[in-house]
Design a protein around this motif. Structure first.
Motif, short mmCIF file in Angstrom:
data_model
loop_
_atom_site.label_atom_id
_atom_site.label_comp_id
_atom_site.label_asym_id
_atom_site.label_seq_id
_atom_site.Cartn_x
_atom_site.Cartn_y
_atom_site.Cartn_z
N ASP A 67 -5.32 -51.15 26.35
CA ASP A 67 -5.41 -49.87 27.07
C ASP A 67 -4.40 -49.76 28.21
O ASP A 67 -3.74 -48.73 28.37
CB ASP A 67 -6.82 -49.67 27.62
N LEU A 68 -4.26 -50.82 29.00
CA LEU A 68 -3.37 -50.79 30.16
C LEU A 68 -2.63 -52.12 30.28
O LEU A 68 -3.24 -53.18 30.14
CB LEU A 68 -4.16 -50.53 31.45
N ILE A 69 -1.36 -52.03 30.54
CA ILE A 69 -0.52 -53.20 30.81
C ILE A 69 0.07 -53.01 32.20
O ILE A 69 0.78 -52.04 32.45
CB ILE A 69 0.62 -53.34 29.79
N VAL A 70 -0.26 -53.89 33.12
CA VAL A 70 0.28 -53.82 34.48
C VAL A 70 1.37 -54.87 34.60
O VAL A 70 1.10 -56.07 34.42
CB VAL A 70 -0.82 -54.05 35.54
N GLN A 71 2.59 -54.42 34.87
CA GLN A 71 3.74 -55.33 34.84
C GLN A 71 4.33 -55.53 36.22
O GLN A 71 4.59 -54.58 36.96
CB GLN A 71 4.83 -54.76 33.92
N ARG A 72 4.54 -56.80 36.57
CA ARG A 72 5.23 -57.16 37.81
C ARG A 72 6.73 -56.98 37.63
O ARG A 72 7.24 -56.82 36.51
CB ARG A 72 4.95 -58.61 38.18
N VAL A 113 2.85 -59.88 32.98
CA VAL A 113 1.93 -58.76 32.89
C VAL A 113 0.48 -59.18 32.99
O VAL A 113 0.11 -60.33 32.75
CB VAL A 113 2.13 -57.96 31.59
N LEU A 114 -0.33 -58.18 33.32
CA LEU A 114 -1.78 -58.26 33.29
C LEU A 114 -2.23 -57.32 32.18
O LEU A 114 -1.86 -56.15 32.16
CB LEU A 114 -2.34 -57.81 34.64
N GLY A 115 -3.00 -57.84 31.22
CA GLY A 115 -3.53 -57.00 30.14
C GLY A 115 -4.93 -56.53 30.49
O GLY A 115 -5.77 -57.34 30.91
N ILE A 116 -5.18 -55.22 30.35
CA ILE A 116 -6.49 -54.66 30.73
C ILE A 116 -7.02 -53.80 29.58
O ILE A 116 -6.36 -52.89 29.11
CB ILE A 116 -6.38 -53.79 32.00
N GLU A 117 -8.23 -54.09 29.15
CA GLU A 117 -8.98 -53.23 28.24
C GLU A 117 -10.08 -52.53 29.03
O GLU A 117 -10.59 -53.08 30.01
CB GLU A 117 -9.60 -54.04 27.11
N VAL A 118 -10.44 -51.33 28.61
CA VAL A 118 -11.49 -50.55 29.29
C VAL A 118 -12.59 -50.26 28.28
O VAL A 118 -12.32 -49.74 27.18
CB VAL A 118 -10.92 -49.24 29.86
N LYS A 119 -13.82 -50.60 28.63
CA LYS A 119 -14.93 -50.47 27.71
C LYS A 119 -16.11 -49.81 28.41
O LYS A 119 -16.60 -50.32 29.43
CB LYS A 119 -15.35 -51.86 27.20
N LEU A 120 -16.58 -48.69 27.89
CA LEU A 120 -17.75 -48.03 28.46
C LEU A 120 -19.00 -48.69 27.88
O LEU A 120 -19.55 -48.27 26.86
CB LEU A 120 -17.73 -46.54 28.13
N ALA A 121 -19.44 -49.75 28.54
CA ALA A 121 -20.62 -50.49 28.11
C ALA A 121 -21.10 -51.32 29.28
O ALA A 121 -20.35 -51.61 30.21
CB ALA A 121 -20.31 -51.38 26.91
N ASP A 122 -22.37 -51.74 29.23
CA ASP A 122 -22.90 -52.56 30.32
C ASP A 122 -22.83 -54.04 30.01
O ASP A 122 -23.29 -54.87 30.78
CB ASP A 122 -24.34 -52.15 30.66
N ARG A 123 -22.25 -54.39 28.86
CA ARG A 123 -22.02 -55.79 28.52
C ARG A 123 -20.74 -55.89 27.71
O ARG A 123 -20.29 -54.91 27.11
CB ARG A 123 -23.21 -56.37 27.75
N VAL A 124 -20.17 -57.08 27.70
CA VAL A 124 -18.91 -57.30 26.98
C VAL A 124 -19.18 -58.23 25.81
O VAL A 124 -19.67 -59.35 25.97
CB VAL A 124 -17.85 -57.93 27.92
N GLU A 125 -18.85 -57.76 24.61
CA GLU A 125 -19.00 -58.55 23.39
C GLU A 125 -17.64 -59.14 22.99
O GLU A 125 -16.59 -58.68 23.43
CB GLU A 125 -19.54 -57.67 22.26
N ASP A 126 -17.69 -60.13 22.10
CA ASP A 126 -16.45 -60.77 21.66
C ASP A 126 -15.49 -59.77 21.03
O ASP A 126 -14.27 -59.86 21.23
CB ASP A 126 -16.76 -61.88 20.66
N ASP A 127 -16.02 -58.82 20.28
CA ASP A 127 -15.16 -57.85 19.61
C ASP A 127 -14.41 -56.97 20.60
O ASP A 127 -13.34 -56.45 20.29
CB ASP A 127 -15.99 -56.97 18.67
N ASP A 128 -14.96 -56.81 21.81
CA ASP A 128 -14.34 -55.94 22.82
C ASP A 128 -13.05 -56.53 23.37
O ASP A 128 -12.24 -55.81 23.94
CB ASP A 128 -15.30 -55.70 23.99
N VAL A 129 -12.87 -57.84 23.24
CA VAL A 129 -11.71 -58.50 23.84
C VAL A 129 -10.72 -59.03 22.80
O VAL A 129 -9.80 -59.77 23.14
CB VAL A 129 -12.15 -59.65 24.78
#
Length: 422
Positions: A353-358, A363-379
């Motif tokens: 979703d987002l790559i933050v580059q110095r 870089v920093l890799g960022i995923e955004v997930k609308l959920a109250d828990r993180v599952e393996d498939d989300d990452v």
């Protein structure tokens, strides 16, 4: 000033403004540019006032004779003032003398870019950290520096994030009662169509088509949908469709008003990838504008999340949550002298979703997930990115709507949106 809430950009202004002869603060109307600039201005020239425009037109030297710092507000109402400031800088105006605030110049106005003389600074609606909901426990800047410690808890839940999406990041709007807020956002959009577009040199002959284009763009939030498809959606059923050039003019005008804030495709400095998609990810200036264009308030968004709405509504809350996260990450990244993009392979096998580059390309890799828990498939895409670029990945983070910031067993950081800040 009374009731001024300090913004993230203030830290950058504290560091830079005293040493720069001229800087510009640009962004959409209502984000607080004038309020922020007035915290450090000694003199104010408000070019939204006809009398002040007349004075400066007759004698531009007034800008250098006033005690500084001088705030030149709504500069686009008198576009030639940009060149007056540039010439003053060339002539040796003192450091810290000029602060320019406003939008881009109207179409057709001929002005110098200001490169090398006027330093631009982007101001966006309030990020999540600037809204004072929580004290952030995770710093984007620290993550970019390689900090591994992750911790903290928040009481914010899905309903709170829905409130933040619909409340908006415009300081004068977000504190109003919900019905008043909706009326203000509707008036904001009407003003864009009927006043701001003509003032930018884009006469709107068919306001309903422009409004439909805006709604179609809002429906494409956090996607890379082609502009041709946005046009098709906006004009479905119309026999007399506008030309493609017309809708490209819509995009250009909205960009000049800073009402589009797309996330650009990430272009890596090293040859890690053979084929990456090159389309921007669509975002308006504020997710609340997208929600209003789609006629979705908080209860409607929650119904959609619970699966009782149509397919189009059912996907929009996650897209708007990502929009809110992207708005915040852009603000935090600029404070850290980093830039934000997104990654998608051309065959759509992988996306981040987002790559933050110095500045050094890591870089920093960022995923955004609308959920109250993180599952393996989300990452899974973050793990793929780590395997692909190795040490060029500083860290991998998934932003979610849960309670706790922690580091998973696979070393990916899970951070609630409310707990990440600059």
């Amino acid at each position: 000033m009374v009731d001024y809430r300090r913004r993230i950009i203030d830290d950058m202004l504290d560091e830079l403004q005293p040493h720069l002869r001229a800087l510009s603060i640009h962004g959409p109307k209502g984000v607080g540019k004038t309020a922020t600039a007035m915290q450090r201005a000694v003199s104010v020239v408000d070019l939204s006032l006809a009398g002040q425009r007349e004075i400066v037109s007759a004698d531009p030297s007034v800008l250098t004779s006033l005690p500084g710092p001088v705030l030149v507000d709504e500069w686009q109402r008198l576009p030639e003032v940009w060149d007056h400031v540039r010439r003053s800088v060339d002539a040796g105006s003192p450091a810290g003398h000029f602060i320019i605030a406003g939008s881009s110049a109207p179409r057709g106005a001929v002005i110098h870019s200001g490169a090398g003389r006027i330093v631009p600074m982007r101001m966006r609606p309030l990020s999540v950290a600037e809204r004072g909901l929580e004290t952030p426990t995770v710093s984007l800047s620290a993550l970019l520096d390689g900090t591994r410690d992750i911790g903290g808890t928040t009481k914010l839940r899905l309903t709170d994030y829905v409130e933040e999406i619909t409340a908006s990041g415009f300081p004068a709007i977000r504190g109003l009662p919900p019905r008043v807020r909706r009326a203000e956002l509707d008036a904001y959009l009407e003003n864009v169509v009927h006043r701001e577009f003509p003032e930018q040199g884009y006469p709107v002959r068919r306001p309903a088509v422009l409004r439909a284009w805006l709604a179609a763009y809002a429906a494409a939030t956090s996607t890379t949908t082609a502009y041709s498809r946005i046009l098709d959606t906006a004009t479905a059923g119309l026999a007399n469709k506008p030309a493609k050039e017309t809708t490209l003019a819509y995009r250009d005008a909205l960009s000049s008003l800073w009402l589009l804030d797309p996330t650009a495709p990430w272009i890596p400095g090293r040859n890690h990838f053979d084929r990456l998609a090159q389309s921007p990810k669509h975002h308006l200036a504020d997710p609340a504008l997208a929600a209003r264009l789609l006629g979705l308030d908080g209860p409607a968004l929650l119904r959609a999340e619970q699966g009782s709405a149509s397919l189009s509504e059912g996907t929009i809350l996650g897209a708007l949550f990502e929009h809110l996260a992207a708005l915040s990450m852009h603000t935090y990244a600029e404070a850290a002298e980093a830039r934000v993009g997104h990654l998608r392979t051309r065959n759509n096998d992988h996306e981040v979703d987002l790559i933050v580059q110095r500045a050094d390309g890591r870089v920093l890799g960022i995923e955004v997930k609308l959920a109250d828990r993180v599952e393996d498939d989300d990452v899974k895409h973050l793990r793929w990115l780590r395997d692909r670029i190795g040490n060029d990945l500083i860290d991998a983070v998934i932003i979610y709507a849960g309670e706790r910031a922690y580091r998973r067993r696979d070393d990916i950081a899970a951070v609630p949106l409310a707990l990440i800040g600059p």
